[in-house]
Design an enzyme around this catalytic site. Sequence first.
Site, PDB file in Angstrom:
ATOM      1  N   ARG A 177      27.370-107.771 -47.451  1.00  0.00           N
ATOM      2  CA  ARG A 177      27.997-106.937 -48.493  1.00  0.00           C
ATOM      3  C   ARG A 177      27.629-107.352 -49.916  1.00  0.00           C
ATOM      4  NH1 ARG A 177      32.448-107.699 -44.954  1.00  0.00           N
ATOM      5  NH2 ARG A 177      32.576-105.989 -43.449  1.00  0.00           N
ATOM      6  N   LYS A 234      18.789 -98.613 -59.054  1.00  0.00           N
ATOM      7  CA  LYS A 234      18.715 -97.725 -57.888  1.00  0.00           C
ATOM      8  C   LYS A 234      17.935 -98.416 -56.780  1.00  0.00           C
ATOM      9  CE  LYS A 234      19.200 -93.085 -59.679  1.00  0.00           C
ATOM     10  NZ  LYS A 234      18.595 -91.734 -59.745  1.00  0.00           N
ATOM     11  N   GLU A 251       5.121 -92.070 -65.707  1.00  0.00           N
ATOM     12  CA  GLU A 251       6.540 -92.360 -65.924  1.00  0.00           C
ATOM     13  C   GLU A 251       6.788 -92.713 -67.403  1.00  0.00           C
ATOM     14  OE1 GLU A 251       9.921 -92.191 -63.401  1.00  0.00           O
ATOM     15  OE2 GLU A 251       7.825 -91.977 -62.819  1.00  0.00           O
ATOM     16  N   LYS A 310      14.828 -96.250 -71.053  1.00  0.00           N
ATOM     17  CA  LYS A 310      15.566 -96.044 -69.806  1.00  0.00           C
ATOM     18  C   LYS A 310      16.916 -96.759 -69.852  1.00  0.00           C
ATOM     19  CE  LYS A 310      15.484 -96.046 -64.839  1.00  0.00           C
ATOM     20  NZ  LYS A 310      14.758 -96.216 -63.573  1.00  0.00           N
ATOM     21  N   GLU A 348      25.285 -92.399 -62.627  1.00  0.00           N
ATOM     22  CA  GLU A 348      24.681 -91.074 -62.604  1.00  0.00           C
ATOM     23  C   GLU A 348      25.709 -89.961 -62.418  1.00  0.00           C
ATOM     24  OE1 GLU A 348      21.218 -90.907 -60.179  1.00  0.00           O
ATOM     25  OE2 GLU A 348      20.459 -89.149 -61.190  1.00  0.00           O
ATOM     26  N   ARG A 395      22.618 -89.482 -67.007  1.00  0.00           N
ATOM     27  CA  ARG A 395      21.530 -90.264 -66.418  1.00  0.00           C
ATOM     28  C   ARG A 395      20.536 -89.383 -65.683  1.00  0.00           C
ATOM     29  NH1 ARG A 395      21.697 -95.919 -63.033  1.00  0.00           N
ATOM     30  NH2 ARG A 395      19.639 -95.742 -62.134  1.00  0.00           N
ATOM     31  N   HIS A 429      11.834 -84.123 -61.471  1.00  0.00           N
ATOM     32  CA  HIS A 429      11.943 -84.702 -60.133  1.00  0.00           C
ATOM     33  C   HIS A 429      12.372 -83.725 -59.044  1.00  0.00           C
ATOM     34  CE1 HIS A 429      11.063 -88.435 -62.006  1.00  0.00           C
ATOM     35  NE2 HIS A 429      11.341 -89.156 -60.947  1.00  0.00           N
ATOM     36  N   HIS A 469       3.892 -91.368 -56.373  1.00  0.00           N
ATOM     37  CA  HIS A 469       5.075 -90.797 -57.002  1.00  0.00           C
ATOM     38  C   HIS A 469       4.786 -90.372 -58.450  1.00  0.00           C
ATOM     39  CE1 HIS A 469       9.283 -90.023 -57.724  1.00  0.00           C
ATOM     40  NE2 HIS A 469       9.300 -90.876 -58.735  1.00  0.00           N
TER      41      HIS A 469
END
Lengths: 366, 366
Positions: free
Chosen positions: A122, A144, A186, A228, A238, A242, A249, A266
């Site tokens: 956890r 993320k 990016e 960012k 988010e 955000r 995307h 990507h």
Amino acid sequence: MKKQNKTLRVELGERSYPIYIGPGLLADAEIYRRHIHNRQVMIVTNETVAPLYLAQVQGALQSFVVETVVLPDGESYKTLAIWDRIFDKLLSSRFGRQSTIIALGGGVIGDMAGFAAACYQRGVNFVQIPTTLLAQVDSSVGGKTGVNHPAGKNMIGAFYQPKCVIADTDTLNTLDDRQLSAGISEIIKYGLIDDPSFFRWLEANMDALLERDPTALTFAIERSCQDKARVVAADELEAGSRALLNLGHTFVHAIEAGLGYGEWLHGEAVAAGMCMAADLSRRIGWLSAEEQERIVTLIKRARLPHEPPRSITAEQFLDLMAVDKKVMDGRVRLILMKAVGESVITDEFDSVKLLETLNEYRSDDL
Amino acid sequence: MKKQNKTLRVELGERSYPIYIGPGLLADAEIYRRHIHNRQVMIVTNETVAPLYLAQVQGALQSFVVETVVLPDGESYKTLAIWDRIFDKLLSSRFGRQSTIIALGGGVIGDMAGFAAACYQRGVNFVQIPTTLLAQVDSSVGGKTGVNHPAGKNMIGAFYQPKCVIADTDTLNTLDDRQLSAGISEIIKYGLIDDPSFFRWLEANMDALLERDPTALTFAIERSCQDKARVVAADELEAGSRALLNLGHTFVHAIEAGLGYGEWLHGEAVAAGMCMAADLSRRIGWLSAEEQERIVTLIKRARLPHEPPRSITAEQFLDLMAVDKKVMDGRVRLILMKAVGESVITDEFDSVKLLETLNEYRSDDL
């Protein structure tokens, strides 16, 4: 630490952490000692990165008990089954909940190792060493983590912040040109979201970036992380703003799902997605034709695709877009541009215009 | 809501939530409307519980879009692979990040559904309907979710709080006697940790609990949740004092891993683990022989095992205990008792005494 190195702090209350940017940082034992307070350290890396940088990192960790998991390289391996191998190794090594996981690699390794750190017992400590330009400017900030599901990208994951990020610009010397451009994609995105002066800097310095000029790269990484971090600090989980970081995307995920993960990088899909967002923004009257052209021109100069693969039909796009995470209760929300350097989240666009954009990219050469 | 129902609030700042306790709550549409603010609702349940209660819950959710995943029943199915089925269903149903996951079942379902809620699109709403006594007094409070790994129980998971917990005491009418006793085991644990007057109440009311007297059950559930909530509120992420809730659990995990998950019910292993902790506490001079006897007597009255299975040797115990999460850097930490109703976390015990305790349970009848 050397003079040319920069340290940027991501402010998230008690989850704040530094990003170290510059050459030679990978082997800087002092950084590890500063952020790792327990002996057990698990390095998660892949078959491509391990021969290049693993020994250096291990060398800087001699005061720790270090184990390593080497995963196969590629987005197609970002699955629950491969992720489980990290737990196999943690448990067979009897690592406790005070241990630290280090991600050494690009975005896929960062996402999987970070998600493992979030979930092992956890939650254990996490340190990130992104070795691609895209990972340095993207996954360095925001916390993320996650894995893909056959039915959608990044559908299983967690928000989990590292103790620190080490962005060693020396690692970019082994990056191939296609990966470099994917990272620049990016970087261009940050300019488009809310930093028009950075976009102008990119127009002036694109050649230097493509030539891997170290000063230009360091500036671009720092500025991207700052941009960012500002967006993330305002909305860590988010809930709202955000989502601006997802400029393009919704199209990107459709491109990646439509082609199969890993066909395009990507960053390449992001480039095409931004051009599609620019096209729709122009069609609904928000962006001028000149502004759209500035965007497409910069993306072409960065050796990036400015349109989606023609094999994906408008119908496939619409279908794939509907399972994207940006969908709220069935209504498609997009990030579109009011100007170069001013993006907004909206569901107020004409679906007919969206179809026009989707059809734009298959109208001529079929 | 009916008069005899109780509402208890777990105070965790912005993650605070209510626990509703009492009969007939499962079918109370008002509770669902209060805590679910979006249309998409996924019920996660198992093959045993579905025929008993699924229709009632679905009936109360008629204003929502409801989908259901029915998993196989049992601890042996608490795996990453079975967990993934929840995502298959969420994605094939095109559920968004505003959707709600409801856990309808015992501890295994609560852990898996809660962990899926924590990870689906990096976190969606979660509502818990525990249908066993153990789940009502244990997983109702604390936000622990997760799955097992072949090498260790609950090794992969997250802390994730529900929006509310619905503990419908009517569901206990379909519980078999063994499951009822397993729940009572966990209730005894709260008395032992820090609530000596509750322990005395249990000594006076054990027969009523075993006869499923509704008033006794409601009181015991409420008091247990209060006791647990107090410990959790002081230490949500288990940095320190929360580990008190693991009284006996280092032994428990060794019993469960040694026998294979699912041989004994968790509460049965907890009962034996508490008796082992009491035995060691007496050997190091903390607990009197009389206090140890009170504990063993109450556990026997609850029709619970008061010693571990004799098939596990002391050597196996030590080996299995070393991978337990309570291990900090190789040193075994245990929760032991200073008195009935006063437990402490400690690594200050003589390993020889620990071996004596482990050997105690194979010394005579072999």
